[in-house]
Design a protein around this motif. Sequence first.
Motif, PDB file in Angstrom:
ATOM      1  N   MET A   1      20.257 -40.304   0.098  1.00  0.00           N
ATOM      2  CA  MET A   1      19.767 -39.187   0.898  1.00  0.00           C
ATOM      3  C   MET A   1      20.342 -37.862   0.412  1.00  0.00           C
ATOM      4  N   LEU A   2      21.660 -37.841   0.115  1.00  0.00           N
ATOM      5  CA  LEU A   2      22.284 -36.605  -0.337  1.00  0.00           C
ATOM      6  C   LEU A   2      21.692 -36.131  -1.658  1.00  0.00           C
ATOM      7  N   GLU A   3      21.444 -37.073  -2.577  1.00  0.00           N
ATOM      8  CA  GLU A   3      20.851 -36.693  -3.856  1.00  0.00           C
ATOM      9  C   GLU A   3      19.445 -36.137  -3.676  1.00  0.00           C
ATOM     10  N   THR A   4      18.709 -36.695  -2.709  1.00  0.00           N
ATOM     11  CA  THR A   4      17.362 -36.188  -2.420  1.00  0.00           C
ATOM     12  C   THR A   4      17.433 -34.745  -1.912  1.00  0.00           C
ATOM     13  N   ILE A   5      18.390 -34.490  -1.027  1.00  0.00           N
ATOM     14  CA  ILE A   5      18.566 -33.131  -0.504  1.00  0.00           C
ATOM     15  C   ILE A   5      18.962 -32.181  -1.628  1.00  0.00           C
ATOM     16  N   ARG A   6      19.889 -32.610  -2.476  1.00  0.00           N
ATOM     17  CA  ARG A   6      20.321 -31.770  -3.588  1.00  0.00           C
ATOM     18  C   ARG A   6      19.150 -31.423  -4.502  1.00  0.00           C
ATOM     19  N   LYS A   7      18.307 -32.398  -4.782  1.00  0.00           N
ATOM     20  CA  LYS A   7      17.189 -32.150  -5.685  1.00  0.00           C
ATOM     21  C   LYS A   7      16.190 -31.186  -5.071  1.00  0.00           C
ATOM     22  N   ARG A   8      15.927 -31.345  -3.776  1.00  0.00           N
ATOM     23  CA  ARG A   8      14.981 -30.448  -3.116  1.00  0.00           C
ATOM     24  C   ARG A   8      15.503 -29.012  -3.118  1.00  0.00           C
ATOM     25  N   ALA A  45      27.775 -22.990  -5.105  1.00  0.00           N
ATOM     26  CA  ALA A  45      28.929 -23.055  -5.993  1.00  0.00           C
ATOM     27  C   ALA A  45      28.838 -24.226  -6.963  1.00  0.00           C
ATOM     28  N   THR A  46      28.476 -25.410  -6.461  1.00  0.00           N
ATOM     29  CA  THR A  46      28.402 -26.572  -7.351  1.00  0.00           C
ATOM     30  C   THR A  46      27.225 -26.444  -8.319  1.00  0.00           C
ATOM     31  N   HIS A  47      26.143 -25.840  -7.873  1.00  0.00           N
ATOM     32  CA  HIS A  47      24.977 -25.651  -8.734  1.00  0.00           C
ATOM     33  C   HIS A  47      25.335 -24.730  -9.903  1.00  0.00           C
ATOM     34  N   ILE A  48      25.993 -23.612  -9.596  1.00  0.00           N
ATOM     35  CA  ILE A  48      26.420 -22.681 -10.639  1.00  0.00           C
ATOM     36  C   ILE A  48      27.409 -23.353 -11.579  1.00  0.00           C
ATOM     37  N   HIS A  49      28.346 -24.083 -11.016  1.00  0.00           N
ATOM     38  CA  HIS A  49      29.378 -24.760 -11.816  1.00  0.00           C
ATOM     39  C   HIS A  49      28.763 -25.746 -12.791  1.00  0.00           C
ATOM     40  N   GLU A  50      27.821 -26.545 -12.317  1.00  0.00           N
ATOM     41  CA  GLU A  50      27.207 -27.553 -13.181  1.00  0.00           C
ATOM     42  C   GLU A  50      26.273 -26.917 -14.212  1.00  0.00           C
ATOM     43  N   GLN A  51      25.742 -25.748 -13.885  1.00  0.00           N
ATOM     44  CA  GLN A  51      24.859 -25.069 -14.822  1.00  0.00           C
ATOM     45  C   GLN A  51      25.638 -24.461 -15.992  1.00  0.00           C
ATOM     46  N   ARG A  52      26.766 -23.810 -15.691  1.00  0.00           N
ATOM     47  CA  ARG A  52      27.488 -23.072 -16.721  1.00  0.00           C
ATOM     48  C   ARG A  52      28.679 -23.845 -17.300  1.00  0.00           C
ATOM     49  N   HIS A  53      29.137 -24.904 -16.627  1.00  0.00           N
ATOM     50  CA  HIS A  53      30.278 -25.703 -17.107  1.00  0.00           C
ATOM     51  C   HIS A  53      31.488 -24.809 -17.368  1.00  0.00           C
ATOM     52  N   CYS A  73      32.049 -29.363  -1.131  1.00  0.00           N
ATOM     53  CA  CYS A  73      31.915 -29.433  -2.595  1.00  0.00           C
ATOM     54  C   CYS A  73      32.340 -30.801  -3.113  1.00  0.00           C
ATOM     55  N   ALA A  74      33.416 -31.355  -2.526  1.00  0.00           N
ATOM     56  CA  ALA A  74      33.878 -32.679  -2.942  1.00  0.00           C
ATOM     57  C   ALA A  74      32.831 -33.742  -2.642  1.00  0.00           C
ATOM     58  N   LEU A  75      32.104 -33.581  -1.538  1.00  0.00           N
ATOM     59  CA  LEU A  75      31.039 -34.525  -1.195  1.00  0.00           C
ATOM     60  C   LEU A  75      29.911 -34.464  -2.224  1.00  0.00           C
ATOM     61  N   LEU A  76      29.680 -33.279  -2.779  1.00  0.00           N
ATOM     62  CA  LEU A  76      28.578 -33.088  -3.713  1.00  0.00           C
ATOM     63  C   LEU A  76      28.914 -33.538  -5.125  1.00  0.00           C
ATOM     64  N   ILE A  77      30.140 -33.292  -5.596  1.00  0.00           N
ATOM     65  CA  ILE A  77      30.463 -33.609  -6.994  1.00  0.00           C
ATOM     66  C   ILE A  77      31.676 -34.515  -7.158  1.00  0.00           C
ATOM     67  N   GLY A  78      32.348 -34.885  -6.065  1.00  0.00           N
ATOM     68  CA  GLY A  78      33.512 -35.761  -6.152  1.00  0.00           C
ATOM     69  C   GLY A  78      34.813 -34.989  -6.075  1.00  0.00           C
ATOM     70  N   ARG A  83      39.276 -28.272  -6.277  1.00  0.00           N
ATOM     71  CA  ARG A  83      40.650 -27.966  -5.898  1.00  0.00           C
ATOM     72  C   ARG A  83      40.660 -26.906  -4.800  1.00  0.00           C
ATOM     73  N   LEU A  84      41.550 -27.090  -3.827  1.00  0.00           N
ATOM     74  CA  LEU A  84      41.774 -26.084  -2.795  1.00  0.00           C
ATOM     75  C   LEU A  84      43.004 -25.285  -3.184  1.00  0.00           C
ATOM     76  N   TYR A  85      42.831 -24.003  -3.392  1.00  0.00           N
ATOM     77  CA  TYR A  85      43.960 -23.141  -3.732  1.00  0.00           C
ATOM     78  C   TYR A  85      44.504 -22.548  -2.443  1.00  0.00           C
ATOM     79  N   GLY A  86      45.528 -23.205  -1.890  1.00  0.00           N
ATOM     80  CA  GLY A  86      46.111 -22.763  -0.629  1.00  0.00           C
ATOM     81  C   GLY A  86      47.141 -21.678  -0.854  1.00  0.00           C
ATOM     82  N   HIS A  87      47.430 -20.934   0.199  1.00  0.00           N
ATOM     83  CA  HIS A  87      48.424 -19.883   0.079  1.00  0.00           C
ATOM     84  C   HIS A  87      49.824 -20.465   0.134  1.00  0.00           C
ATOM     85  N   GLY A  88      50.763 -19.692  -0.383  1.00  0.00           N
ATOM     86  CA  GLY A  88      52.153 -20.114  -0.418  1.00  0.00           C
ATOM     87  C   GLY A  88      52.845 -19.903   0.909  1.00  0.00           C
ATOM     88  N   PRO A  89      54.171 -20.024   0.924  1.00  0.00           N
ATOM     89  CA  PRO A  89      54.918 -19.987   2.175  1.00  0.00           C
ATOM     90  C   PRO A  89      55.232 -18.590   2.677  1.00  0.00           C
TER      91      PRO A  89
END
Length: 288
Positions: A1-8, A45-53, A73-78, A83-89
């Motif tokens: 189902m997710l792949e179908t949504i992504r393709k549409r 974001a994932t679409h742009i990432h996969e397009q330009r590598h 994003c993790a659900l879409l590409i694994g 990566r989550l860039y969290g703030h420091g202390p």
Amino acid sequence: MLETIRKRIADSEPFRRLREGVAAACPGEALAIRGASGSLMAFVATHIHEQRHRQTVLIVSDDDRAEQLRDDCALLIGDHGVRLYGHGPSHKATLLDMTAPIAQVETLRTLSNGDQAIVITSAVALASRVPLPERFRQRCLQLNAGSSHPFEELVEALRNLGFERKDFVEEHGDYSVRGGILDVYPYVGDHPLRIEFWGDTVESVREFDVLSKRSIRELQSASIVASLEADSDDDKEPTGSLFDYLEPEALLVVEEPMLIEREIEELVREGVRNILTWESLEPLIARH
């Protein structure tokens, strides 16, 4: 189902125009994207990432939004490519939260290796000062099974990097010594490491479960990465930002720039330490 949504979504007219715009974009050129609210921003974001590598950084206004889009994003590409860039202390509201600093270190390690990842970050994390890449690499120890590494020098290095000696390792930043066995819990990775020495030779490196102490898997090599907190209060140490770790061709997706500007200006008014102003960040963003 997710792949179908992504393709549409990918086959839709707006995404066709997005592909054309991204393909023609040059460094320093901005594209305006409208109507990408909610989880649709993860598709962008994932679409742009996969397009330009390329390394892709998705900048949002707050931590909750960053965590939501990290999960999307993790659900879409694994998980491996996100990566989550969290703030420091340095932010007063997060002094007791170790999740964000660990995520920050993991992301800098990924980018230092030149990995083509999607990084999701918030305004406060984007503004956080961090050690320059060369200094960060100095805070990473590489060990290989079968190699020679003076045992006492390694223990001394851990102390100097801010690791705390304990009877048993329980959390990131702990290490323990029993004879020729060194247990250490780095700031990158889900599990602590057990390093067995014969004299000054690394006989084996294993990940183990922090509760049961049982071995999980044997490794041929491992990185021991320290926290950034030890450097955060050193005013004499030159500092940089996330941008120092990005490739020149990295792609930035900035959601609601005015909200991000407002968040950073509010941090400055609150007197939060070790942050960059919006005025200093804006030209860095504009390069990409």
